[in-house]
Design a protein around this motif. Structure first.
Motif, PDB file in Angstrom:
ATOM      1  N   ILE A 163      41.204  53.009  37.158  1.00 17.87           N
ATOM      2  CA  ILE A 163      40.529  52.630  38.400  1.00 17.87           C
ATOM      3  C   ILE A 163      40.415  53.841  39.318  1.00 17.87           C
ATOM      4  O   ILE A 163      41.292  54.696  39.346  1.00 17.87           O
ATOM      5  N   GLN A 164      39.270  53.938  40.014  1.00 18.65           N
ATOM      6  CA  GLN A 164      39.103  55.022  40.981  1.00 18.65           C
ATOM      7  C   GLN A 164      39.919  54.706  42.236  1.00 18.65           C
ATOM      8  O   GLN A 164      40.456  53.618  42.379  1.00 18.65           O
ATOM      9  N   GLU A 165      39.985  55.676  43.142  1.00 22.39           N
ATOM     10  CA  GLU A 165      40.753  55.446  44.355  1.00 22.39           C
ATOM     11  C   GLU A 165      40.108  54.348  45.197  1.00 22.39           C
ATOM     12  O   GLU A 165      38.900  54.347  45.418  1.00 22.39           O
ATOM     13  N   VAL A 166      40.920  53.377  45.610  1.00 23.93           N
ATOM     14  CA  VAL A 166      40.362  52.243  46.348  1.00 23.93           C
ATOM     15  C   VAL A 166      40.504  52.503  47.845  1.00 23.93           C
ATOM     16  O   VAL A 166      41.605  52.755  48.319  1.00 23.93           O
ATOM     17  N   ASP A 167      39.398  52.485  48.583  1.00 26.91           N
ATOM     18  CA  ASP A 167      39.549  52.607  50.038  1.00 26.91           C
ATOM     19  C   ASP A 167      39.270  51.290  50.750  1.00 26.91           C
ATOM     20  O   ASP A 167      39.641  51.096  51.886  1.00 26.91           O
ATOM     21  N   GLN A 168      38.613  50.393  50.060  1.00 23.16           N
ATOM     22  CA  GLN A 168      38.320  49.095  50.686  1.00 23.16           C
ATOM     23  C   GLN A 168      38.736  47.979  49.736  1.00 23.16           C
ATOM     24  O   GLN A 168      38.122  47.785  48.694  1.00 23.16           O
ATOM     25  N   PHE A 169      39.813  47.261  50.077  1.00 25.04           N
ATOM     26  CA  PHE A 169      40.229  46.158  49.218  1.00 25.04           C
ATOM     27  C   PHE A 169      39.398  44.915  49.487  1.00 25.04           C
ATOM     28  O   PHE A 169      38.674  44.849  50.477  1.00 25.04           O
ATOM     29  N   SER A 170      39.549  43.960  48.624  1.00 30.19           N
ATOM     30  CA  SER A 170      38.759  42.731  48.763  1.00 30.19           C
ATOM     31  C   SER A 170      39.190  41.946  49.993  1.00 30.19           C
ATOM     32  O   SER A 170      40.354  42.000  50.401  1.00 30.19           O
ATOM     33  N   THR A 171      38.251  41.246  50.585  1.00 28.87           N
ATOM     34  CA  THR A 171      38.591  40.394  51.725  1.00 28.87           C
ATOM     35  C   THR A 171      38.205  38.949  51.478  1.00 28.87           C
ATOM     36  O   THR A 171      38.341  38.105  52.353  1.00 28.87           O
ATOM     37  N   ALA A 172      37.694  38.680  50.260  1.00 28.15           N
ATOM     38  CA  ALA A 172      37.214  37.319  49.960  1.00 28.15           C
ATOM     39  C   ALA A 172      38.375  36.340  49.970  1.00 28.15           C
ATOM     40  O   ALA A 172      39.426  36.623  49.391  1.00 28.15           O
ATOM     41  N   PRO A 173      38.218  35.185  50.674  1.00 25.95           N
ATOM     42  CA  PRO A 173      39.285  34.179  50.662  1.00 25.95           C
ATOM     43  C   PRO A 173      39.307  33.444  49.314  1.00 25.95           C
ATOM     44  O   PRO A 173      38.375  33.552  48.529  1.00 25.95           O
ATOM     45  N   ARG A 174      40.418  32.711  49.087  1.00 27.49           N
ATOM     46  CA  ARG A 174      40.545  31.961  47.845  1.00 27.49           C
ATOM     47  C   ARG A 174      39.443  30.888  47.750  1.00 27.49           C
ATOM     48  O   ARG A 174      39.267  30.094  48.667  1.00 27.49           O
TER      49      ARG A 174
ATOM     50  N   ASP B  40      35.821  52.779  31.964  1.00 27.99           N
ATOM     51  CA  ASP B  40      36.364  52.653  30.613  1.00 27.99           C
ATOM     52  C   ASP B  40      37.029  53.957  30.213  1.00 27.99           C
ATOM     53  O   ASP B  40      36.393  54.999  30.134  1.00 27.99           O
ATOM     54  N   LYS B  41      38.337  53.924  29.957  1.00 31.89           N
ATOM     55  CA  LYS B  41      39.061  55.151  29.627  1.00 31.89           C
ATOM     56  C   LYS B  41      38.702  55.671  28.244  1.00 31.89           C
ATOM     57  O   LYS B  41      38.885  56.845  27.948  1.00 31.89           O
ATOM     58  N   ASN B  42      38.213  54.792  27.386  1.00 32.49           N
ATOM     59  CA  ASN B  42      37.951  55.213  26.010  1.00 32.49           C
ATOM     60  C   ASN B  42      36.567  55.826  25.828  1.00 32.49           C
ATOM     61  O   ASN B  42      36.315  56.501  24.845  1.00 32.49           O
ATOM     62  N   SER B  43      35.662  55.573  26.787  1.00 34.39           N
ATOM     63  CA  SER B  43      34.336  56.149  26.634  1.00 34.39           C
ATOM     64  C   SER B  43      34.353  57.575  27.163  1.00 34.39           C
ATOM     65  O   SER B  43      35.137  57.920  28.048  1.00 34.39           O
ATOM     66  N   GLU B  44      33.485  58.425  26.627  1.00 34.47           N
ATOM     67  CA  GLU B  44      33.555  59.841  26.944  1.00 34.47           C
ATOM     68  C   GLU B  44      33.164  60.136  28.401  1.00 34.47           C
ATOM     69  O   GLU B  44      33.794  60.942  29.061  1.00 34.47           O
ATOM     70  N   ASP B  45      32.102  59.465  28.853  1.00 36.81           N
ATOM     71  CA  ASP B  45      31.647  59.751  30.217  1.00 36.81           C
ATOM     72  C   ASP B  45      32.232  58.769  31.229  1.00 36.81           C
ATOM     73  O   ASP B  45      31.724  58.630  32.325  1.00 36.81           O
ATOM     74  N   GLU B  46      33.314  58.092  30.833  1.00 35.02           N
ATOM     75  CA  GLU B  46      34.015  57.155  31.709  1.00 35.02           C
ATOM     76  C   GLU B  46      33.054  56.201  32.411  1.00 35.02           C
ATOM     77  O   GLU B  46      33.006  56.119  33.637  1.00 35.02           O
ATOM     78  N   LYS B  47      32.289  55.494  31.627  1.00 34.98           N
ATOM     79  CA  LYS B  47      31.289  54.617  32.238  1.00 34.98           C
ATOM     80  C   LYS B  47      31.951  53.396  32.874  1.00 34.98           C
ATOM     81  O   LYS B  47      32.995  52.944  32.401  1.00 34.98           O
ATOM     82  N   PRO B  48      31.368  52.924  33.966  1.00 32.58           N
ATOM     83  CA  PRO B  48      32.019  51.834  34.703  1.00 32.58           C
ATOM     84  C   PRO B  48      32.026  50.523  33.910  1.00 32.58           C
ATOM     85  O   PRO B  48      31.072  50.223  33.191  1.00 32.58           O
ATOM     86  N   ILE B  49      33.111  49.770  34.004  1.00 28.06           N
ATOM     87  CA  ILE B  49      33.146  48.426  33.430  1.00 28.06           C
ATOM     88  C   ILE B  49      33.693  47.451  34.454  1.00 28.06           C
ATOM     89  O   ILE B  49      34.277  47.850  35.464  1.00 28.06           O
ATOM     90  N   GLN B  50      33.501  46.194  34.165  1.00 28.12           N
ATOM     91  CA  GLN B  50      33.936  45.168  35.110  1.00 28.12           C
ATOM     92  C   GLN B  50      34.852  44.178  34.418  1.00 28.12           C
ATOM     93  O   GLN B  50      34.698  43.904  33.240  1.00 28.12           O
ATOM     94  N   LEU B  51      35.790  43.672  35.194  1.00 37.33           N
ATOM     95  CA  LEU B  51      36.574  42.545  34.725  1.00 37.33           C
ATOM     96  C   LEU B  51      35.742  41.291  34.992  1.00 37.33           C
ATOM     97  O   LEU B  51      35.169  41.144  36.067  1.00 37.33           O
ATOM     98  N   GLU B  52      35.625  40.431  33.992  1.00 34.32           N
ATOM     99  CA  GLU B  52      34.769  39.257  34.199  1.00 34.32           C
ATOM    100  C   GLU B  52      35.532  37.968  33.975  1.00 34.32           C
ATOM    101  O   GLU B  52      36.568  37.949  33.300  1.00 34.32           O
ATOM    102  N   GLU B  53      35.008  36.911  34.520  1.00 33.58           N
ATOM    103  CA  GLU B  53      35.632  35.600  34.338  1.00 33.58           C
ATOM    104  C   GLU B  53      35.670  35.261  32.855  1.00 33.58           C
ATOM    105  O   GLU B  53      34.695  35.479  32.145  1.00 33.58           O
TER     106      GLU B  53
END
Lengths: 401, 324
Positions: free
Chosen positions: A60-71, A118-131
């Motif tokens: 994960i990159q450095e996080v400067d803004q955490f989530s604010t979404a309520p449950r 993605d740590k395994n891809s060469e150019d560290e392409k972004p991935i998402q955690l999904e439901e």
């Protein structure tokens, strides 16, 4: 009529009613069984996801803004939510009964959705955690890893204490049938491409051109014999003839979709030939004579007068043939193989929907739930095709008087 | 273009064609004949290639393992003595017996139900019910065999397992002779019903009228006159049903239990058929363990051929009654 006779007649009639009800009961039992077992997994996601789970090691990159979404309100009682990270986790069991942590919800502004790579891809392409994904381990920089065996609550608590982590291991759920659907579509297309022209031409020859002699009779009965050959024997033929053939002339190196389609084409030939011939037979001879008398030659008569009348027959044959392709299993097990694949190439192994069921059923332990779900899809398609055939032959069959 | 035209003219002269149209006719006709010959040749290709592969275990020494003895193969009561890749002691004798035994019982269950259903549809049922039942039978025939297999291994296995428990027999999760018989009986039911119905409907009306005029009731006529007049067609239905039962593969392999020796005659014993044996151990791709599958296929083809010939012989003996 004596009363005794009447009673005996009634009993005899009753027996036929009972026998006839067997067919109805069997059909409804098949439906009920398949639907009750299979409807649980039946959703749109099934046909767009892969069968095999994919593993990801993400950083994960450095996080400067955490989530604010309520449950969100629609989460269940035993689902744990982290407002900081914007994810909800729950404990559940996979098919083998192992405890796993599933991701129930990811908010739009969650860092896990926007800042992971993605740590395994060469150019560290972004991935998402999904439901629906399954969370394995979260490794932190300055303390022990959070493991899935300690449960969802523990994992969220550990995660909430930190502002970043070294690595998150998660995997997609898998169990989809996208690959098998693509294979089935390929098979339908290729098989029709091979079987339709040969079948229709054969029917035209037998009905329009063939002289009535011994040779024609032999050809006819040789085609007729094909109908009685069990599909597993066609499979052996595919293995012995078409697999080596495709291996030699294409990039394939074992059973592949082309060899499967060739095998299916042979199975379908008699079906297509018979159905087309039936519809050619009802075209009155007067049509042909009229065309010939106007100066058209045999070819023109065949293609412009006779063949258009045979279109409903060919359509019926095509629909029936598609049903057979979807349902065929034994021949394809030999002619292609039983390895379930997600990346489909026509020169490679993969499974049609029916063979997918077979693979699931011969697995240890058998995955009856997913097998039934695929069976539901197959049943609906095949039965719809059959009803369509009835409709087509009723609507389009020309009445020549 | 001129080159092509010249070719056509030469072609015309050679074959005595009078016009371009005749040349096209000739070419089209030849092309159609070639597709027909191709369609017809597949049965030959099937026989030649399967036979060619199927005899390998009997005529070569199988990479040092040794020739398979044909007589022992055909009469053997164990599928494989020793371990795979090392042994030539294959036997299918018990599997042939299993296959015939199972198919016979499947036919025994399916024939009466199918023929009576056909009689009901053709003669007894009101028009709407008959039409509905015809659709049901067509749909049953269209259900793919893998779905029957799934249904069998889910529902029929449980049924047989519980039945075995009542009889105090331990069955292997229901995998048994009885389960295979039941699944096959269901699968050949639509075939038998549809063909018997055609046979019953084509019985000459005069025979029926004669029976009715003699004072027989409708039911008596249906059972004693119509059925016996249609018996030749009903026999054909049985032949086709048996062919399907003998050759059915995936559904059977899911409920058979794959016995490696036999024959299995008790109803709650696990069993194996020629087709389920062929579907076993698909991992090998080379050597005797691979080729032997073609030998089993060859045996299956011979078994189907012989049972068809036998039934056709009986059909001739049973005789034919005046049908349309």
């Amino acid at each position: 009529m004596s009363n005794k006779r009447k009673r005996i007649d009634l009993i005899y009639q009753g027996i036929t009613y009972a026998a006839a009800s067997v067919a109805v009961i069997v059909l409804s039992m098949i439906f009920i069984y398949v639907f009750t077992n299979g409807s649980g997994l039946l959703n749109f996601g099934l046909i767009t996801t892969d069968y095999h789970a994919k593993f990801y090691n993400s950083g994960i990159q450095e996080v400067d803004q955490f989530s604010t979404a309520p449950r969100p309100d629609n989460l269940g009682e035993d689902t744990y939510y982290s407002e900081k990270w914007g994810i909800a986790l729950a404990d559940s069991e996979d098919r083998e009964g192992k405890l796993v942590i599933t991701v129930e919800y990811v908010s739009e502004d969650s860092p896990l959705k926007n800042l992971m790579y993605d740590k395994n891809s060469e150019d560290e392409k972004p991935i998402q955690l999904e439901e629906g994904d399954i969370l394995g381990t979260i490794k932190f920089n300055d303390k022990g890893s959070a493991l899935s065996i300690y449960g969802a609550k523990n994992m969220l608590d550990e995660l909430d204490e930190e502002d970043t982590f070294r690595e998150m291991v998660f995997y997609t759920k898998g169990g989809g049938i996208r690959g098998s659907i693509i294979t089935t579509l390929y098979l339908i297309g290729l098989t029709m491409l091979l079987a339709l022209p040969i079948g229709v031409f054969t029917a035209i020859y037998l009905n329009e051109f063939a002289p009535i002699n011994r040779f024609t009779n032999i050809l006819r009965s040789m085609i007729e014999v094909l109908t009685g050959v069990p599909s597993i024997i066609f499979g052996l033929m595919g293995l012995a003839v078409f697999v080596p053939l495709t291996v030699k002339y294409t990039p394939a190196d074992s059973g592949n979709i082309i060899s499967g389609a060739m095998t299916l084409a042979v199975i379908l030939l008699p079906v297509i030939i018979r159905s087309t011939e039936e519809s050619l037979k009802v075209v009155p001879d007067a049509f042909r004579q009229a065309s010939l008398a106007l100066g058209a030659n045999e070819t023109q008569t065949t293609f412009k007068v006779v063949l258009p009348s045979a279109i409903p027959g060919i359509l019926t044959a095509t629909l029936l043939a598609i049903g057979r392709v979807i349902g065929e299993s034994a021949a394809l097990i030999f002619a292609i193989g039983t390895a379930i694949k997600d990346d489909i190439s026509i020169f490679g192994k993969s499974t049609s929907l029916a063979v997918h069921i077979w693979s699931l059923m011969t697995d240890e332990p058998a995955n009856i739930e997913l097998a039934s779900t695929i069976a539901v899809i197959i049943l609906i398609i095949v039965l719809a095709l059959n009803l369509l055939v009835k409709l087509v032959s009723k609507k389009f069959t020309k009445k020549f008087d | 273009m001129t080159e092509i035209k010249k070719q056509i003219t030469r072609f015309k002269k050679k074959f005595n064609f009078n016009s371009k149209k005749e040349v096209i006719d000739f070419l089209v006709r030849t092309f159609f004949l070639l597709s027909t010959i191709l369609s017809a040749s597949f049965i030959v290709i099937i026989i030649i290639f399967i036979a060619q592969k199927g005899v390998i275990p009997f005529v070569t020494d199988n990479d040092g393992i040794g020739r398979v003895n044909l007589w022992k193969f055909l009469t053997g009561l164990d599928w494989l003595k020793g371990t795979a890749f090392k042994s030539n002691l294959y036997g299918v004798g018990f599997i042939i017996i299993n296959t015939l035994y199972i198919s016979f019982f499947a036919l025994l269950i399916s024939m009466p139900i199918g023929v009576l259903t056909a009689l009901f549809i053709a003669k007894i049922a009101p028009k709407k019910i008959a039409e509905f039942l015809r659709t049901v039978v067509e749909l049953l025939a269209a259900v793919p065999s893998i779905v029957y297999g799934l249904f069998g291994s889910g529902l029929i296995l449980t049924l047989v397992y519980n039945l075995a428990k009542i009889f105090g027999v331990q069955s292997k999760g229901g995998n048994s002779v009885l389960a295979v018989i039941l699944v096959l009986a269901l699968m050949i039911l639509p075939t038998i019903t549809a063909l018997s119905e055609v046979a019953i409907r084509s019985v000459n009306k005069d025979i029926e009228h004669g029976s009715l005029a003699l004072g027989a009731t409708r039911t008596q006529t249906n059972f004693k006159v119509v059925l016996s007049s249609a018996k030749s067609g009903i026999f054909s239905a049985a032949i086709l049903g048996l062919g399907r039962a003998l050759g059915e593969a995936t559904a059977v392999s899911l409920v058979a239990g794959n016995a490696r020796s036999g024959p299995s005659l008790a109803f709650f014993e696990i069993t194996s058929t020629l087709t389920s044996t062929m579907l076993q151990g698909l991992k090998e791709t080379i050597g005797i363990d691979y080729d032997i599958r073609f030998s089993v296929g060859l045996v299956l083809m011979v078994v189907i051929l012989f049972s068809n010939l036998t039934l056709n012989f009986i059909k001739k003996k049973v005789g034919n009654v005046d049908v349309k």
